[in-house]
Scaffold this motif. Sequence first.
Motif, short mmCIF file in Angstrom:
data_model
loop_
_atom_site.label_atom_id
_atom_site.label_comp_id
_atom_site.label_asym_id
_atom_site.label_seq_id
_atom_site.Cartn_x
_atom_site.Cartn_y
_atom_site.Cartn_z
N PRO A 103 -8.62 6.27 -11.85
CA PRO A 103 -9.97 6.18 -11.31
C PRO A 103 -10.31 7.39 -10.43
O PRO A 103 -9.62 7.67 -9.46
CB PRO A 103 -9.92 4.90 -10.47
CG PRO A 103 -8.47 4.71 -10.11
CD PRO A 103 -7.69 5.34 -11.20
N VAL B 222 -12.67 7.83 -8.42
CA VAL B 222 -13.04 7.47 -7.06
C VAL B 222 -11.80 7.50 -6.14
O VAL B 222 -11.90 7.67 -4.94
CB VAL B 222 -13.73 6.08 -7.05
CG1 VAL B 222 -12.76 4.97 -7.43
CG2 VAL B 222 -14.37 5.77 -5.73
N VAL B 223 -10.63 7.41 -6.74
CA VAL B 223 -9.37 7.45 -5.99
C VAL B 223 -8.80 8.87 -5.99
O VAL B 223 -8.41 9.40 -4.95
CB VAL B 223 -8.33 6.48 -6.62
CG1 VAL B 223 -6.97 6.64 -5.97
CG2 VAL B 223 -8.81 5.04 -6.51
N PHE B 224 -8.75 9.49 -7.17
CA PHE B 224 -8.02 10.75 -7.27
C PHE B 224 -8.81 11.97 -6.81
O PHE B 224 -8.22 12.96 -6.41
CB PHE B 224 -7.47 10.94 -8.69
CG PHE B 224 -6.28 10.07 -8.93
CD1 PHE B 224 -5.03 10.45 -8.44
CD2 PHE B 224 -6.38 8.85 -9.56
CE1 PHE B 224 -3.92 9.65 -8.61
CE2 PHE B 224 -5.28 8.03 -9.72
CZ PHE B 224 -4.04 8.43 -9.25
N PRO C 199 -10.94 12.20 -4.10
CA PRO C 199 -10.71 12.42 -2.66
C PRO C 199 -9.26 12.80 -2.34
O PRO C 199 -9.01 13.62 -1.45
CB PRO C 199 -11.03 11.05 -2.03
CG PRO C 199 -11.82 10.31 -3.04
CD PRO C 199 -11.43 10.84 -4.37
N MET C 200 -8.32 12.24 -3.07
CA MET C 200 -6.92 12.59 -2.81
C MET C 200 -6.69 14.08 -3.05
O MET C 200 -6.10 14.78 -2.23
CB MET C 200 -5.98 11.77 -3.71
CG MET C 200 -4.52 11.99 -3.39
SD MET C 200 -3.37 11.21 -4.53
CE MET C 200 -3.23 9.59 -3.87
N ASP D 161 -16.67 9.13 3.22
CA ASP D 161 -16.85 8.08 4.22
C ASP D 161 -15.49 7.75 4.84
O ASP D 161 -14.46 7.82 4.16
CB ASP D 161 -17.41 6.82 3.55
CG ASP D 161 -18.86 7.01 3.16
OD1 ASP D 161 -19.50 7.90 3.73
OD2 ASP D 161 -19.33 6.26 2.29
N PRO D 162 -15.50 7.35 6.13
CA PRO D 162 -14.24 7.01 6.79
C PRO D 162 -13.39 5.99 6.02
O PRO D 162 -12.17 6.13 5.92
CB PRO D 162 -14.70 6.44 8.13
CG PRO D 162 -16.00 7.11 8.40
CD PRO D 162 -16.64 7.29 7.06
N ILE E 281 -13.13 5.56 2.88
CA ILE E 281 -12.47 6.23 1.76
C ILE E 281 -11.34 7.13 2.28
O ILE E 281 -10.25 7.19 1.70
CB ILE E 281 -13.50 7.05 0.92
CG1 ILE E 281 -14.57 6.12 0.34
CG2 ILE E 281 -12.81 7.86 -0.17
CD1 ILE E 281 -14.07 5.08 -0.62
N LEU F 12 -9.60 6.71 5.01
CA LEU F 12 -8.49 5.84 5.44
C LEU F 12 -7.64 5.45 4.24
O LEU F 12 -6.41 5.61 4.23
CB LEU F 12 -9.06 4.57 6.12
CG LEU F 12 -8.03 3.47 6.41
CD1 LEU F 12 -7.06 3.88 7.52
CD2 LEU F 12 -8.71 2.16 6.81
N LEU F 13 -8.32 4.98 3.19
CA LEU F 13 -7.60 4.52 2.01
C LEU F 13 -6.89 5.66 1.30
O LEU F 13 -5.79 5.49 0.77
CB LEU F 13 -8.57 3.84 1.03
CG LEU F 13 -9.09 2.48 1.48
CD1 LEU F 13 -10.14 1.97 0.52
CD2 LEU F 13 -7.93 1.49 1.58
N THR F 14 -7.51 6.84 1.30
CA THR F 14 -6.89 7.98 0.62
C THR F 14 -5.59 8.35 1.33
O THR F 14 -4.57 8.57 0.69
CB THR F 14 -7.86 9.17 0.56
OG1 THR F 14 -9.08 8.73 -0.02
CG2 THR F 14 -7.29 10.30 -0.26
N GLY G 52 -3.04 6.00 0.42
CA GLY G 52 -2.55 6.16 -0.94
C GLY G 52 -1.63 7.38 -1.09
O GLY G 52 -0.74 7.39 -1.93
N ILE G 53 -1.87 8.38 -0.26
CA ILE G 53 -1.11 9.63 -0.38
C ILE G 53 0.37 9.41 0.00
O ILE G 53 1.27 9.95 -0.65
CB ILE G 53 -1.73 10.74 0.51
CG1 ILE G 53 -3.07 11.22 -0.08
CG2 ILE G 53 -0.78 11.93 0.66
CD1 ILE G 53 -3.85 12.19 0.82
#
Lengths: 299, 299
Positions: free
Chosen positions: B63, B65-67, B69-70, B137-138, B140, B142-144, B147-148
């Motif tokens: 996705p 939306v995940v990769f 931002p990472m 956004d904060p 996103i 935080l979650l990124t 996930g890293i």
Amino acid sequence: MVVGAILHVNGNSTVRFSCRSNLDRSRSQLPAMVKVKAPESYWASLHADVEAHLRQAIPMKEPLVVFEPMHHLVFAAPRTAVPALCVAACEVVGGRRDQAMAAASALMLMQAATHTHENLPLTDRPKPRPMTDQVYDPNIELLTGDGIVPFGFEILAKSGQAGQSNSGAILRVIIEISRAMGSQGVIDGQYCKVLGTQSDGEDSCHEESKKNAIEKNGGRLHACGAACGAMLGGGSEEEIERLRRYGFYVGMIQGMLQLVETKDKGLMEQVEDLRNLALKELQAFDSSKIEPISCFINV
Amino acid sequence: MVVGAILHVNGNSTVRFSCRSNLDRSRSQLPAMVKVKAPESYWASLHADVEAHLRQAIPMKEPLVVFEPMHHLVFAAPRTAVPALCVAACEVVGGRRDQAMAAASALMLMQAATHTHENLPLTDRPKPRPMTDQVYDPNIELLTGDGIVPFGFEILAKSGQAGQSNSGAILRVIIEISRAMGSQGVIDGQYCKVLGTQSDGEDSCHEESKKNAIEKNGGRLHACGAACGAMLGGGSEEEIERLRRYGFYVGMIQGMLQLVETKDKGLMEQVEDLRNLALKELQAFDSSKIEPISCFINV
């Protein structure tokens, strides 16, 4: 209260397992060789063992400003079946409970970190949840969650160092847990939840994010727990994959029952189908060992 | 510009190494056997290799939306010497560059996650930093970050699975990185920073938190990077500990030069002392190999 499940064995015969008390009845329906153990006490004992292992692993030491919040947040997080399922899967394939203890602890830690971060009051979270369990400042909770995750990996890696012979299995478990917790697992589920919230009440998006959360936080995470336990207990590849599927069904059932508000006939039929699929996976194992683990689908 | 350092060899003789260009002069002062390589290009080539490895490891896949931002946050984070030092230490003990690449990548990922979380606008952060590099956004971000970190451990664990023979070293490296990044390392340094900020300008607390940040983010993290590289390159225990101490001095020097505002004579003397201690650790290694790595203390 007796909660029963139907075991469809070979697609024809059925065996009823009692999951909470009423052992006499279930005893009379099981082969003499089955050592009957109250399943709820089995599950409770797995939980208790994992917690005891973690309490030893997180001593209240200096710097207290770091370890006190970690201690609190790990044990205050809501319990899931994932760590216990990991240990149960290890035992089903003939492993010892202690072989899965590090992985089960790591899974419990990671879930606590996720829960802590989920409740952080960020400036772009328009509707903060009720902060009933927020004991520390957000800054401290952010950092504590950030500290818990590497600690989980440390516990896992250390368990592979002691014996050395299982280092291959430990590395495999680290990969499994990384994926299940990371950007293609739990984090992806959370992204969807965030995007669902941002869509401001669009039903389709909300439903989609709920479905995703059930699959990632429920199905895949329980699948990971069970597969890791089987790996550490020395299960064959076939056993590992069977227990992975079993864990997936367990997690889907638990997720559906927890997250879907309308428990209508359609939902309960879906749950029953998943139970049957789950029990089918257990048929390949020693009948004396499947009773305790089958308890996870009787929620 | 030429930046030189004095090598105190055996406490008496001194050798001057040129660190940035001016190779002709340094060449004339080194034994003929030394294969001279411009150190700045050595460092740059290590950085480039780690980045190239990471770009392959983080594909722009679904996705998105995940990769996406990472990908952005990993490469937008400020560079430190830690990943390059890890690879350089591997080469000093005779290892191949690729043996340390997974660990160097994991270190770069973890530092990017830390940086991302450090800049999150939490409700109890009274003075938000300028959000110049805040693209998402904060929620996103935080979650990124979340996930890293597991992704870093996944890369590491996978590198141990490919060959199997180095699984013991990989587990050891996972423990090292977990500790350096976790609650007794970088996170502890950040706690101190948070507490220092909360004390609202008390100088002693501010100074204490700065000292702690230099030691945890600077000294110990660079020490971890160098030790991990030495482990993966097959260094002896003595070599690993020498390079750990070397990395510690490198990190302390870099931290002091970056974080201490008043670069007075006293500070520069301390830096010089640390340089001498660092170079002393390198004396035990093959003289043909110490030139490139000695560049890290000439910042």
